[in-house]
Design an enzyme around this catalytic site. Structure first.
Site, mmCIF file in Angstrom:
data_model
loop_
_atom_site.group_PDB
_atom_site.id
_atom_site.type_symbol
_atom_site.label_atom_id
_atom_site.label_comp_id
_atom_site.label_asym_id
_atom_site.label_seq_id
_atom_site.Cartn_x
_atom_site.Cartn_y
_atom_site.Cartn_z
ATOM 1 N N SER A 1 -10.472 25.878 15.197
ATOM 2 C CA SER A 1 -9.421 26.816 15.548
ATOM 3 C C SER A 1 -8.612 26.291 16.742
ATOM 4 C CB SER A 1 -10.051 28.186 15.809
ATOM 5 O OG SER A 1 -9.085 29.196 15.916
ATOM 6 N N HIS B 1 -7.280 26.570 10.733
ATOM 7 C CA HIS B 1 -6.961 27.769 9.955
ATOM 8 C C HIS B 1 -5.764 28.458 10.595
ATOM 9 C CE1 HIS B 1 -9.911 30.524 12.453
ATOM 10 N NE2 HIS B 1 -9.009 29.941 13.202
#
Length: 196
Positions: free
Chosen positions: A96, A121
């Site tokens: 992330s 993501h």
């Protein structure tokens, strides 16, 4: 508990917590959740080491599941602001927001240990309960802008197109060290202090 290191000096023994000792060697540990307090500590260390000697590299070891976008971008902006090159070494995982930070190291100096993982993501957000519809629309628009900002950084750092990064980040995408190298987020895999 933070380990203590004892050094012998000409004046006798001197003890340091392990992180202070590593800082003497220009090593910063970015571990755990990315949040404001951690980011402030990392930023302070980057600024201190750059002020001390901006001709030497700083070594940022990264092992994080990600966290706050604003805290992470503050770290990235500081890495880009200072004159010292920041080498990034991923151990464990960079997921992330961690991928944004780790891939923002100096080009040619972004490394990963062989069993570490990378994960990209789309950013997550929420408005909480009892939010008015107009506030939800504002939050959704902000989330889309944030996603575009992060995808542009990842595209710039990897050499991939924004469209490819957008498609690949639609869901959690985990990558091995070799896949991360092939994607362009790192420059080499480190094994036994040697580069592959």
């Amino acid at each position: 508990m933070i380990p203590v290191v004892i050094e012998q000096t000409s004046r006798g023994e001197r003890s340091y917590d392990i992180y202070s000792r590593l800082l003497k060697d220009r090593i910063i540990m970015l571990t755990g959740q990315v949040e404001d307090n951690m980011a402030n500590s990392i930023i302070a260390q980057l600024l201190f080491l750059d002020a001390q000697d901006n001709t030497k590299d700083i070594y940022l070891y990264v092992n994080t599941p990600g966290g706050s976008v604003s805290a992470g971008l503050a770290i990235v902006d500081t890495m880009n602001f200072i004159k010292s090159d920041v080498q990034t070494i991923v151990m464990g995982m960079a997921a992330s927001m961690g991928t944004i930070i780790a891939s923002s190291g100096a080009k040619g100096k972004r490394f990963m240990l062989p069993n570490a993982e990378y994960m990209i993501h789309q950013p997550m957000g929420g408005t909480g309960g009892g939010t008015q519809q107009s506030d939800m629309a504002i939050a959704a628009e902000h989330l889309l802008k944030t996603r575009h900002t992060l995808e542009k950084i990842l595209a710039d750092n990897s050499g991939q197109s924004i469209e490819k990064v957008h498609d690949d980040a639609e869901r959690d995408r985990w990558m091995s060290a070799q896949e991360t190298l092939d994607y362009g987020f790192i420059d080499a895999i480190m094994e036994n202090n040697n580069l592959q």
